[in-house]
Write a protein that holds these residues in place. Sequence first.
Motif, PDB file in Angstrom:
ATOM      1  N   ARG A   1       1.489   0.935   2.435  1.00 55.23           N
ATOM      2  CA  ARG A   1       0.257   1.213   1.691  1.00 55.23           C
ATOM      3  C   ARG A   1       0.222   0.292   0.486  1.00 55.23           C
ATOM      4  O   ARG A   1       1.243   0.005  -0.127  1.00 55.23           O
ATOM      5  CB  ARG A   1       0.206   2.666   1.218  1.00 55.23           C
ATOM      6  CG  ARG A   1      -0.076   3.666   2.325  1.00 55.23           C
ATOM      7  CD  ARG A   1      -0.182   5.069   1.771  1.00 55.23           C
ATOM      8  NE  ARG A   1      -1.219   5.160   0.768  1.00 55.23           N
ATOM      9  CZ  ARG A   1      -1.111   5.830  -0.390  1.00 55.23           C
ATOM     10  NH1 ARG A   1       0.007   6.462  -0.675  1.00 55.23           N
ATOM     11  NH2 ARG A   1      -2.105   5.868  -1.249  1.00 55.23           N
ATOM     12  N   PHE A   2      -0.946  -0.144   0.130  1.00 54.44           N
ATOM     13  CA  PHE A   2      -1.108  -1.037  -1.010  1.00 54.44           C
ATOM     14  C   PHE A   2      -1.969  -0.358  -2.065  1.00 54.44           C
ATOM     15  O   PHE A   2      -2.971   0.295  -1.736  1.00 54.44           O
ATOM     16  CB  PHE A   2      -1.767  -2.356  -0.572  1.00 54.44           C
ATOM     17  CG  PHE A   2      -0.929  -3.163   0.385  1.00 54.44           C
ATOM     18  CD1 PHE A   2      -0.112  -4.177  -0.086  1.00 54.44           C
ATOM     19  CD2 PHE A   2      -0.962  -2.895   1.746  1.00 54.44           C
ATOM     20  CE1 PHE A   2       0.670  -4.917   0.795  1.00 54.44           C
ATOM     21  CE2 PHE A   2      -0.188  -3.624   2.631  1.00 54.44           C
ATOM     22  CZ  PHE A   2       0.630  -4.644   2.149  1.00 54.44           C
ATOM     23  N   GLU A   3      -1.555  -0.485  -3.325  1.00 58.14           N
ATOM     24  CA  GLU A   3      -2.309   0.104  -4.427  1.00 58.14           C
ATOM     25  C   GLU A   3      -2.545  -0.934  -5.512  1.00 58.14           C
ATOM     26  O   GLU A   3      -1.730  -1.842  -5.702  1.00 58.14           O
ATOM     27  CB  GLU A   3      -1.553   1.291  -5.033  1.00 58.14           C
ATOM     28  CG  GLU A   3      -1.454   2.498  -4.121  1.00 58.14           C
ATOM     29  CD  GLU A   3      -0.752   3.672  -4.781  1.00 58.14           C
ATOM     30  OE1 GLU A   3      -0.132   3.455  -5.848  1.00 58.14           O
ATOM     31  OE2 GLU A   3      -0.811   4.793  -4.244  1.00 58.14           O
ATOM     32  N   LYS A   4      -3.662  -0.771  -6.198  1.00 53.85           N
ATOM     33  CA  LYS A   4      -3.954  -1.571  -7.380  1.00 53.85           C
ATOM     34  C   LYS A   4      -3.990  -0.633  -8.573  1.00 53.85           C
ATOM     35  O   LYS A   4      -4.666   0.410  -8.536  1.00 53.85           O
ATOM     36  CB  LYS A   4      -5.290  -2.292  -7.226  1.00 53.85           C
ATOM     37  CG  LYS A   4      -5.601  -3.243  -8.362  1.00 53.85           C
ATOM     38  CD  LYS A   4      -6.872  -4.021  -8.098  1.00 53.85           C
ATOM     39  CE  LYS A   4      -7.142  -5.014  -9.225  1.00 53.85           C
ATOM     40  NZ  LYS A   4      -8.387  -5.790  -8.973  1.00 53.85           N
TER      41      LYS A   4
ATOM     42  N   LYS B   1      -3.993   4.119 -13.648  1.00 52.55           N
ATOM     43  CA  LYS B   1      -4.473   4.895 -12.513  1.00 52.55           C
ATOM     44  C   LYS B   1      -4.464   4.032 -11.248  1.00 52.55           C
ATOM     45  O   LYS B   1      -5.071   2.959 -11.213  1.00 52.55           O
ATOM     46  CB  LYS B   1      -5.884   5.401 -12.793  1.00 52.55           C
ATOM     47  CG  LYS B   1      -6.414   6.328 -11.711  1.00 52.55           C
ATOM     48  CD  LYS B   1      -7.792   6.855 -12.082  1.00 52.55           C
ATOM     49  CE  LYS B   1      -8.328   7.786 -10.998  1.00 52.55           C
ATOM     50  NZ  LYS B   1      -9.677   8.303 -11.341  1.00 52.55           N
ATOM     51  N   PRO B   2      -3.764   4.496 -10.173  1.00 57.34           N
ATOM     52  CA  PRO B   2      -3.710   3.698  -8.947  1.00 57.34           C
ATOM     53  C   PRO B   2      -4.919   3.951  -8.054  1.00 57.34           C
ATOM     54  O   PRO B   2      -5.473   5.047  -8.019  1.00 57.34           O
ATOM     55  CB  PRO B   2      -2.434   4.194  -8.271  1.00 57.34           C
ATOM     56  CG  PRO B   2      -2.323   5.617  -8.712  1.00 57.34           C
ATOM     57  CD  PRO B   2      -2.905   5.685 -10.094  1.00 57.34           C
ATOM     58  N   SER B   3      -5.323   2.912  -7.350  1.00 57.08           N
ATOM     59  CA  SER B   3      -6.379   3.062  -6.346  1.00 57.08           C
ATOM     60  C   SER B   3      -5.900   2.411  -5.051  1.00 57.08           C
ATOM     61  O   SER B   3      -5.254   1.359  -5.065  1.00 57.08           O
ATOM     62  CB  SER B   3      -7.687   2.426  -6.816  1.00 57.08           C
ATOM     63  OG  SER B   3      -7.493   1.044  -7.116  1.00 57.08           O
ATOM     64  N   ASP B   4      -6.212   3.030  -3.923  1.00 56.95           N
ATOM     65  CA  ASP B   4      -5.737   2.558  -2.622  1.00 56.95           C
ATOM     66  C   ASP B   4      -6.565   1.359  -2.156  1.00 56.95           C
ATOM     67  O   ASP B   4      -7.795   1.442  -2.038  1.00 56.95           O
ATOM     68  CB  ASP B   4      -5.848   3.695  -1.607  1.00 56.95           C
ATOM     69  CG  ASP B   4      -5.113   3.389  -0.307  1.00 56.95           C
ATOM     70  OD1 ASP B   4      -5.323   2.298   0.242  1.00 56.95           O
ATOM     71  OD2 ASP B   4      -4.316   4.229   0.142  1.00 56.95           O
ATOM     72  N   ILE B   5      -5.891   0.248  -1.887  1.00 51.00           N
ATOM     73  CA  ILE B   5      -6.566  -0.952  -1.388  1.00 51.00           C
ATOM     74  C   ILE B   5      -5.938  -1.408  -0.062  1.00 51.00           C
ATOM     75  O   ILE B   5      -5.996  -2.592   0.282  1.00 51.00           O
ATOM     76  CB  ILE B   5      -6.510  -2.094  -2.427  1.00 51.00           C
ATOM     77  CG1 ILE B   5      -5.039  -2.460  -2.749  1.00 51.00           C
ATOM     78  CG2 ILE B   5      -7.262  -1.723  -3.701  1.00 51.00           C
ATOM     79  CD1 ILE B   5      -4.909  -3.789  -3.477  1.00 51.00           C
ATOM     80  N   THR B   6      -5.329  -0.447   0.659  1.00 51.76           N
ATOM     81  CA  THR B   6      -4.607  -0.784   1.886  1.00 51.76           C
ATOM     82  C   THR B   6      -5.509  -1.471   2.904  1.00 51.76           C
ATOM     83  O   THR B   6      -5.151  -2.512   3.485  1.00 51.76           O
ATOM     84  CB  THR B   6      -3.995   0.487   2.508  1.00 51.76           C
ATOM     85  OG1 THR B   6      -3.121   1.102   1.571  1.00 51.76           O
ATOM     86  CG2 THR B   6      -3.206   0.141   3.765  1.00 51.76           C
ATOM     87  N   GLU B   7      -6.690  -0.911   3.114  1.00 48.32           N
ATOM     88  CA  GLU B   7      -7.590  -1.474   4.121  1.00 48.32           C
ATOM     89  C   GLU B   7      -7.958  -2.915   3.783  1.00 48.32           C
ATOM     90  O   GLU B   7      -7.936  -3.801   4.646  1.00 48.32           O
ATOM     91  CB  GLU B   7      -8.845  -0.600   4.230  1.00 48.32           C
ATOM     92  CG  GLU B   7      -9.765  -1.008   5.358  1.00 48.32           C
ATOM     93  CD  GLU B   7     -10.961  -0.077   5.511  1.00 48.32           C
ATOM     94  OE1 GLU B   7     -11.894  -0.439   6.255  1.00 48.32           O
ATOM     95  OE2 GLU B   7     -10.948   1.011   4.882  1.00 48.32           O
ATOM     96  N   TRP B   8      -8.277  -3.145   2.513  1.00 49.55           N
ATOM     97  CA  TRP B   8      -8.642  -4.514   2.088  1.00 49.55           C
ATOM     98  C   TRP B   8      -7.449  -5.462   2.248  1.00 49.55           C
ATOM     99  O   TRP B   8      -7.599  -6.580   2.762  1.00 49.55           O
ATOM    100  CB  TRP B   8      -9.091  -4.493   0.630  1.00 49.55           C
ATOM    101  CG  TRP B   8      -9.278  -5.895   0.080  1.00 49.55           C
ATOM    102  CD1 TRP B   8     -10.382  -6.671   0.195  1.00 49.55           C
ATOM    103  CD2 TRP B   8      -8.300  -6.666  -0.620  1.00 49.55           C
ATOM    104  NE1 TRP B   8     -10.173  -7.903  -0.390  1.00 49.55           N
ATOM    105  CE2 TRP B   8      -8.902  -7.926  -0.897  1.00 49.55           C
ATOM    106  CE3 TRP B   8      -6.999  -6.421  -1.033  1.00 49.55           C
ATOM    107  CZ2 TRP B   8      -8.215  -8.928  -1.578  1.00 49.55           C
ATOM    108  CZ3 TRP B   8      -6.327  -7.418  -1.712  1.00 49.55           C
ATOM    109  CH2 TRP B   8      -6.919  -8.661  -1.983  1.00 49.55           C
TER     110      TRP B   8
END
Length: 349
Positions: free
Chosen positions: A249-252, A258-265
């Motif tokens: 999983r990738f997070e920014k 605060k982390p946000s999920d950017i896995t799909e991108w």
Amino acid sequence: MATENERHDIPENANEHCPGPESESAGKSDACEGCPNQQICSSAPKGPDPDLVAIAERMATVKHKIAILSGKGGVGKSTFSAQLSFALSSMNYQVGLLDIDLCGPSIPKMLGLEGQDIHQSNLGWSPIYLDSNLGVMSIGFMLPNPDDAVIWRGPRKNALIKQFLKDVDWGETDYLVIDTPPGTSDEHISAVQYLQSTGIDGAIIVTTPQQVSLIDVRKEISFCKTVGLKVLGVVENMSGLRQSLSDLRFEKVSDDGKPSDITEWALSYIKEKAPELLSVVACSEVFDSSKGGAEKMCEEMGVPFLGKVPMDPELCKAADEGRSCFLEKGFAGSAAPALKRIIEKIVVE
């Protein structure tokens, strides 16, 4: 010549000239006056334990007996015990898995046997068989509710361990894997005492690379040397994280944390720009290994190092689902091949 204290199991809080709890004068000699154990010693049975003969007879049909130890809880000892048993049974050995971690019996869950009941026959207690060549025994099968806590003092725990060894009918068995509690408790002393006359092969000790775990493993090795239990080797579990890049999983993380999920991108970007990376395994050291980890400790303490097993989501999933991490064709994840190399060393030994 052994001293009096070496000949008998002297309690730590005993008087200076304690004759030993198995002595005929236990609780009755002048040296026993004022000892907190006097009443217990005077009423306890003396001489050799008659059940040791029954245990030796029961264990006579078991070729190899291996205890799995750990200095700390939570290092993957039961997971290793379960996967070792799965692997040995897949190699067509007749295998028994005995769970004497009485306060934390996780083996029924890890073999998918929750809710099973123990049955008795004229030959004794019958193990629960997952396959025709893999039998399991655990206190977990005896609890009415899996959430029930086992709140027992030492003597009652020791009595159940003795009963497991004396009354469970393993039949003709190639390997008996014994999953023990963490540490060097009463249960370990009892199990070793009961099994020593039956020809126990030795112990495999499971640890992580973390220094706080290795400190306790040193004590575990010292315990084995003190009681005359051979250390077959040490396994370093959770030795870094190994995971396919496509499974990450990738997070920014924003400026405020605060982390946000950017896995799909991220995966779409990699697939477009560098698709070959999707088959790459990402590696990360979770614990500090700069001091050499378990391998260095084994060199210092003169015991065999069996190998490293990485942290692997596939292995965790297999344990939660109560199944083997070894597939009929190939391996799932990175832990299975590492475990296979270790198990091959154990079988050779």
